[in-house]
Design a protein around this motif. Sequence first.
Motif, PDB file in Angstrom:
ATOM      1  N   ASP A  48       2.267   8.262  -2.838  1.00 43.81           N
ATOM      2  CA  ASP A  48       1.256   8.091  -3.494  1.00 43.81           C
ATOM      3  C   ASP A  48       1.323   7.722  -5.017  1.00 43.81           C
ATOM      4  O   ASP A  48       2.178   8.098  -5.859  1.00 43.81           O
ATOM      5  CB  ASP A  48       0.368   9.602  -3.676  1.00 43.81           C
ATOM      6  CG  ASP A  48      -1.089   9.327  -4.214  1.00 43.81           C
ATOM      7  OD1 ASP A  48      -1.653   8.656  -4.034  1.00 43.81           O
ATOM      8  OD2 ASP A  48      -1.209  10.549  -4.833  1.00 43.81           O
ATOM      9  N   HIS A  49       0.405   6.796  -5.380  1.00 39.35           N
ATOM     10  CA  HIS A  49       0.376   6.256  -6.929  1.00 39.35           C
ATOM     11  C   HIS A  49      -1.166   6.191  -7.391  1.00 39.35           C
ATOM     12  O   HIS A  49      -1.847   5.756  -6.593  1.00 39.35           O
ATOM     13  CB  HIS A  49       1.341   4.963  -6.928  1.00 39.35           C
ATOM     14  CG  HIS A  49       2.601   5.232  -7.155  1.00 39.35           C
ATOM     15  ND1 HIS A  49       3.178   5.880  -8.277  1.00 39.35           N
ATOM     16  CD2 HIS A  49       3.692   5.221  -6.306  1.00 39.35           C
ATOM     17  CE1 HIS A  49       4.653   6.275  -8.073  1.00 39.35           C
ATOM     18  NE2 HIS A  49       4.747   5.868  -6.441  1.00 39.35           N
ATOM     19  N   ARG A  50      -1.333   6.377  -8.606  1.00 43.00           N
ATOM     20  CA  ARG A  50      -2.417   5.840  -9.014  1.00 43.00           C
ATOM     21  C   ARG A  50      -3.148   4.629  -8.770  1.00 43.00           C
ATOM     22  O   ARG A  50      -4.244   4.394  -8.504  1.00 43.00           O
ATOM     23  CB  ARG A  50      -2.498   6.241 -10.661  1.00 43.00           C
ATOM     24  CG  ARG A  50      -3.431   5.715 -11.393  1.00 43.00           C
ATOM     25  CD  ARG A  50      -3.416   6.119 -13.085  1.00 43.00           C
ATOM     26  NE  ARG A  50      -2.191   5.400 -13.679  1.00 43.00           N
ATOM     27  CZ  ARG A  50      -2.099   3.800 -13.860  1.00 43.00           C
ATOM     28  NH1 ARG A  50      -3.215   3.182 -13.452  1.00 43.00           N
ATOM     29  NH2 ARG A  50      -0.968   3.526 -14.543  1.00 43.00           N
ATOM     30  N   PHE A  51      -2.469   3.643  -8.786  1.00 42.59           N
ATOM     31  CA  PHE A  51      -3.024   2.259  -8.559  1.00 42.59           C
ATOM     32  C   PHE A  51      -3.294   1.955  -7.036  1.00 42.59           C
ATOM     33  O   PHE A  51      -4.016   0.978  -6.725  1.00 42.59           O
ATOM     34  CB  PHE A  51      -2.140   1.197  -9.113  1.00 42.59           C
ATOM     35  CG  PHE A  51      -0.683   1.280  -8.485  1.00 42.59           C
ATOM     36  CD1 PHE A  51      -0.358   0.886  -7.320  1.00 42.59           C
ATOM     37  CD2 PHE A  51       0.253   1.895  -9.373  1.00 42.59           C
ATOM     38  CE1 PHE A  51       0.711   0.889  -6.842  1.00 42.59           C
ATOM     39  CE2 PHE A  51       1.642   1.874  -8.886  1.00 42.59           C
ATOM     40  CZ  PHE A  51       1.976   1.539  -7.622  1.00 42.59           C
ATOM     41  N   GLU A  52      -2.929   3.049  -6.172  1.00 46.78           N
ATOM     42  CA  GLU A  52      -3.388   2.790  -4.769  1.00 46.78           C
ATOM     43  C   GLU A  52      -4.266   4.131  -4.390  1.00 46.78           C
ATOM     44  O   GLU A  52      -4.438   4.099  -3.141  1.00 46.78           O
ATOM     45  CB  GLU A  52      -2.300   2.638  -3.822  1.00 46.78           C
ATOM     46  CG  GLU A  52      -1.740   1.265  -4.007  1.00 46.78           C
ATOM     47  CD  GLU A  52      -0.571   1.090  -2.951  1.00 46.78           C
ATOM     48  OE1 GLU A  52      -0.549   0.408  -1.706  1.00 46.78           O
ATOM     49  OE2 GLU A  52       0.669   1.626  -3.134  1.00 46.78           O
ATOM     50  N   ARG A  53      -4.325   4.952  -4.994  1.00 46.55           N
ATOM     51  CA  ARG A  53      -5.011   6.104  -4.708  1.00 46.55           C
ATOM     52  C   ARG A  53      -6.281   6.039  -4.181  1.00 46.55           C
ATOM     53  O   ARG A  53      -6.945   5.190  -4.517  1.00 46.55           O
ATOM     54  CB  ARG A  53      -5.043   7.344  -5.893  1.00 46.55           C
ATOM     55  CG  ARG A  53      -5.393   8.674  -5.220  1.00 46.55           C
ATOM     56  CD  ARG A  53      -5.203   9.712  -6.497  1.00 46.55           C
ATOM     57  NE  ARG A  53      -3.764   9.839  -6.749  1.00 46.55           N
ATOM     58  CZ  ARG A  53      -3.042   9.856  -7.904  1.00 46.55           C
ATOM     59  NH1 ARG A  53      -3.602   9.810  -8.988  1.00 46.55           N
ATOM     60  NH2 ARG A  53      -1.698   9.912  -7.819  1.00 46.55           N
ATOM     61  N   GLY A  54      -6.311   6.808  -2.869  1.00 46.85           N
ATOM     62  CA  GLY A  54      -7.863   6.464  -2.419  1.00 46.85           C
ATOM     63  C   GLY A  54      -8.126   5.263  -1.489  1.00 46.85           C
ATOM     64  O   GLY A  54      -9.087   5.028  -0.745  1.00 46.85           O
ATOM     65  N   LEU A  55      -7.199   4.399  -1.606  1.00 43.94           N
ATOM     66  CA  LEU A  55      -7.212   3.138  -0.895  1.00 43.94           C
ATOM     67  C   LEU A  55      -6.852   3.170   0.838  1.00 43.94           C
ATOM     68  O   LEU A  55      -5.914   3.886   0.851  1.00 43.94           O
ATOM     69  CB  LEU A  55      -6.583   1.943  -1.467  1.00 43.94           C
ATOM     70  CG  LEU A  55      -6.965   1.723  -2.891  1.00 43.94           C
ATOM     71  CD1 LEU A  55      -6.251   0.429  -3.469  1.00 43.94           C
ATOM     72  CD2 LEU A  55      -8.619   1.219  -2.883  1.00 43.94           C
ATOM     73  N   SER A  56      -7.656   2.623   1.728  1.00 48.56           N
ATOM     74  CA  SER A  56      -7.183   2.310   3.067  1.00 48.56           C
ATOM     75  C   SER A  56      -7.342   0.751   3.183  1.00 48.56           C
ATOM     76  O   SER A  56      -7.352   0.108   2.291  1.00 48.56           O
ATOM     77  CB  SER A  56      -8.320   2.890   3.846  1.00 48.56           C
ATOM     78  OG  SER A  56      -9.421   2.483   3.737  1.00 48.56           O
ATOM     79  N   ASP A  57      -6.715   0.427   4.593  1.00 53.11           N
ATOM     80  CA  ASP A  57      -6.793  -0.917   5.027  1.00 53.11           C
ATOM     81  C   ASP A  57      -5.926  -1.801   4.034  1.00 53.11           C
ATOM     82  O   ASP A  57      -6.368  -3.028   3.563  1.00 53.11           O
ATOM     83  CB  ASP A  57      -8.226  -1.275   5.131  1.00 53.11           C
ATOM     84  CG  ASP A  57      -8.893  -0.429   6.057  1.00 53.11           C
ATOM     85  OD1 ASP A  57      -8.630  -0.705   7.382  1.00 53.11           O
ATOM     86  OD2 ASP A  57      -9.648   0.447   5.713  1.00 53.11           O
ATOM     87  N   VAL A  58      -4.930  -0.975   3.535  1.00 51.23           N
ATOM     88  CA  VAL A  58      -4.213  -2.050   2.188  1.00 51.23           C
ATOM     89  C   VAL A  58      -3.322  -2.849   2.889  1.00 51.23           C
ATOM     90  O   VAL A  58      -2.480  -2.719   3.924  1.00 51.23           O
ATOM     91  CB  VAL A  58      -3.437  -0.941   1.493  1.00 51.23           C
ATOM     92  CG1 VAL A  58      -2.482  -1.724   0.155  1.00 51.23           C
ATOM     93  CG2 VAL A  58      -3.940  -0.055   1.019  1.00 51.23           C
ATOM     94  N   SER A  59      -3.266  -4.247   2.362  1.00 57.40           N
ATOM     95  CA  SER A  59      -2.342  -5.362   2.756  1.00 57.40           C
ATOM     96  C   SER A  59      -1.817  -5.942   1.494  1.00 57.40           C
ATOM     97  O   SER A  59      -2.487  -5.908   0.332  1.00 57.40           O
ATOM     98  CB  SER A  59      -3.132  -6.450   3.638  1.00 57.40           C
ATOM     99  OG  SER A  59      -4.066  -7.036   2.828  1.00 57.40           O
ATOM    100  N   ALA A  60      -0.838  -6.943   1.697  1.00 62.44           N
ATOM    101  CA  ALA A  60      -0.133  -7.548   0.692  1.00 62.44           C
ATOM    102  C   ALA A  60       0.180  -9.034   1.474  1.00 62.44           C
ATOM    103  O   ALA A  60       0.346  -9.068   2.232  1.00 62.44           O
ATOM    104  CB  ALA A  60       1.069  -7.140   0.195  1.00 62.44           C
TER     105      ALA A  60
END
Length: 178
Positions: A48-60
């Motif tokens: 967990d990190h603040r910049f991704e907190r609460g995000l789903s369906d993450v891609s790069a």
Amino acid sequence: MSALRSLLSIGAILLLGACTGVPEGVAPVGNFQIDRYLGKWYEIARLDHRFERGLSDVSAEYRLLPDGSIEVINRGYSAARGEWKEAVGRALPIGDQTVGSLKVSFFGPFYGGYHVAALDETGYRWSLVVGPSRDYLWILARERSLPPGVREQLVDTARRLGFATDELIWVTQDRPDA
């Protein structure tokens, strides 16, 4: 005063350099081929990190630019806001380009380490990525999920490397790409 300024400048340079370093005991993969790594990756798990907190369906998504740098587009869905969030950055190899070690920036001149600690060398279907410290860890895959055996293997590898695998967030990948 100039001696103090010089000392502070050296300290700032050392601090910024430490942000791209590799955690002690972690070795980025060798025989890395950036052209095979380019394209879309789905985030399977992360610390967990603040910049991704609460995000789903993450891609790069990684794309080679004409100047030889790599464009990085990170996307994730915020259910709290009901919208997609996106950050665009730039990555550059650190040293030998056959070593899976990059520096990535989303904020101007400030770079963070991106080190591929484990990789499916045959098909480039999954990777274990770490940052400059044991606070940063991602399990990525070309598909929205990984077979249980591969997941277990990557978690075991991360645990052996000293990461807090009991704190991993398993990312849901339910929304279609927008």
